[in-house]
Design a protein around this motif. Structure first.
Motif, PDB file in Angstrom:
ATOM      1  N   ASN A  18     -65.076  38.102   9.663  1.00 14.18           N
ATOM      2  CA  ASN A  18     -64.681  37.191  10.735  1.00 14.18           C
ATOM      3  C   ASN A  18     -63.262  37.436  11.243  1.00 14.18           C
ATOM      4  O   ASN A  18     -62.867  36.855  12.251  1.00 14.18           O
ATOM      5  CB  ASN A  18     -64.810  35.741  10.270  1.00 14.18           C
ATOM      6  N   ALA A  19     -62.509  38.284  10.572  1.00 13.64           N
ATOM      7  CA  ALA A  19     -61.114  38.530  10.954  1.00 13.64           C
ATOM      8  C   ALA A  19     -61.055  39.429  12.189  1.00 13.64           C
ATOM      9  O   ALA A  19     -61.581  40.539  12.181  1.00 13.64           O
ATOM     10  CB  ALA A  19     -60.353  39.169   9.803  1.00 13.64           C
ATOM     11  N   SER A  20     -60.402  38.958  13.227  1.00  9.85           N
ATOM     12  CA  SER A  20     -60.277  39.759  14.445  1.00  9.85           C
ATOM     13  C   SER A  20     -59.125  40.755  14.362  1.00  9.85           C
ATOM     14  O   SER A  20     -59.152  41.788  15.029  1.00  9.85           O
ATOM     15  CB  SER A  20     -60.113  38.855  15.668  1.00  9.85           C
ATOM     16  N   ASP A  21     -58.150  40.480  13.529  1.00 12.40           N
ATOM     17  CA  ASP A  21     -57.009  41.382  13.355  1.00 12.40           C
ATOM     18  C   ASP A  21     -57.398  42.513  12.387  1.00 12.40           C
ATOM     19  O   ASP A  21     -57.738  42.241  11.227  1.00 12.40           O
ATOM     20  CB  ASP A  21     -55.809  40.607  12.813  1.00 12.40           C
ATOM     21  N   ARG A  25     -58.242  42.290   8.354  1.00 12.85           N
ATOM     22  CA  ARG A  25     -59.581  42.664   7.912  1.00 12.85           C
ATOM     23  C   ARG A  25     -59.506  43.714   6.807  1.00 12.85           C
ATOM     24  O   ARG A  25     -60.158  43.593   5.773  1.00 12.85           O
ATOM     25  CB  ARG A  25     -60.400  43.190   9.081  1.00 12.85           C
ATOM     26  N   SER A  57     -66.269  46.361  12.684  1.00 14.19           N
ATOM     27  CA  SER A  57     -65.558  46.554  13.955  1.00 14.19           C
ATOM     28  C   SER A  57     -66.500  46.858  15.105  1.00 14.19           C
ATOM     29  O   SER A  57     -66.322  46.347  16.214  1.00 14.19           O
ATOM     30  CB  SER A  57     -64.553  47.700  13.833  1.00 14.19           C
ATOM     31  N   GLN A  61     -68.037  42.583  15.290  1.00 14.16           N
ATOM     32  CA  GLN A  61     -66.980  42.091  16.166  1.00 14.16           C
ATOM     33  C   GLN A  61     -67.255  42.322  17.655  1.00 14.16           C
ATOM     34  O   GLN A  61     -66.586  41.738  18.490  1.00 14.16           O
ATOM     35  CB  GLN A  61     -65.645  42.739  15.791  1.00 14.16           C
ATOM     36  N   ARG A  62     -68.200  43.166  18.001  1.00 14.31           N
ATOM     37  CA  ARG A  62     -68.453  43.500  19.411  1.00 14.31           C
ATOM     38  C   ARG A  62     -69.812  43.023  19.895  1.00 14.31           C
ATOM     39  O   ARG A  62     -70.461  43.681  20.697  1.00 14.31           O
ATOM     40  CB  ARG A  62     -68.337  45.007  19.608  1.00 14.31           C
ATOM     41  N   ALA A  67     -67.324  36.091  20.991  1.00 17.56           N
ATOM     42  CA  ALA A  67     -66.828  35.761  19.656  1.00 17.56           C
ATOM     43  C   ALA A  67     -67.941  35.142  18.801  1.00 17.56           C
ATOM     44  O   ALA A  67     -68.531  34.131  19.168  1.00 17.56           O
ATOM     45  CB  ALA A  67     -65.655  34.797  19.759  1.00 17.56           C
ATOM     46  N   ARG A  69     -69.386  34.657  14.438  1.00 14.22           N
ATOM     47  CA  ARG A  69     -68.877  34.625  13.071  1.00 14.22           C
ATOM     48  C   ARG A  69     -70.014  34.628  12.069  1.00 14.22           C
ATOM     49  O   ARG A  69     -71.130  34.198  12.369  1.00 14.22           O
ATOM     50  CB  ARG A  69     -67.971  33.427  12.854  1.00 14.22           C
TER      51      ARG A  69
END
Length: 123
Positions: A18-21, A25, A57, A61-62, A67, A69
């Motif tokens: 769930n971490a976008s950074d 991550r 990633s 995430q895409r 967004a 989760r």
């Protein structure tokens, strides 16, 4: 081994998903996974933490819905070094997009060294 050790590893893995950074991550995956993890995902087999990070990633995430989760939906059932847990992939509004169950193998040190993803219902 105990359920708590397994649950900690699973929850850290889900937090990483769930971490976008990317740096956060990677740090979380470093805590949850062994370097040589074997990842059996919906797109095939990958080896190494980088393979898991790439899957998160590029796929998690895409998502076209924007967004999204991962959410753990069951307790972590850990009879020994193997464990399983239910999960749901949901949109920002909480709509379930996909659900499934993962089976993991956890080392005595608490790192996940194998993940087998079962996505979707059995019919």
């Amino acid at each position: 081994m105990n359920d708590e050790l397994h649950a900690r590893a699973v929850d850290t893995f889900i937090e990483a998903a769930n971490a976008s950074d990317p740096e956060r991550r990677a740090a979380l995956l470093g805590r949850a996974l062994t370097d040589d993890i074997v990842f059996w995902g919906p797109l095939g087999r990958g080896v190494g933490r980088e393979a898991v990070e790439d899957f998160i990633s590029e796929v998690v995430q895409r998502h076209p819905s924007g967004a999204c989760r991962m959410v753990r939906t069951t307790r972590v059932d850990a009879p020994d070094e193997w464990a399983r847990y239910g999960w749901r992939y949901e949109s920002a509004t909480g709509e379930a997009l996909l659900s499934g169950m993962d089976t993991i193998h956890v080392t005595p040190e608490g790192g996940i060294d194998e993940i087998v993803v079962f996505a979707g219902p059995l019919t």
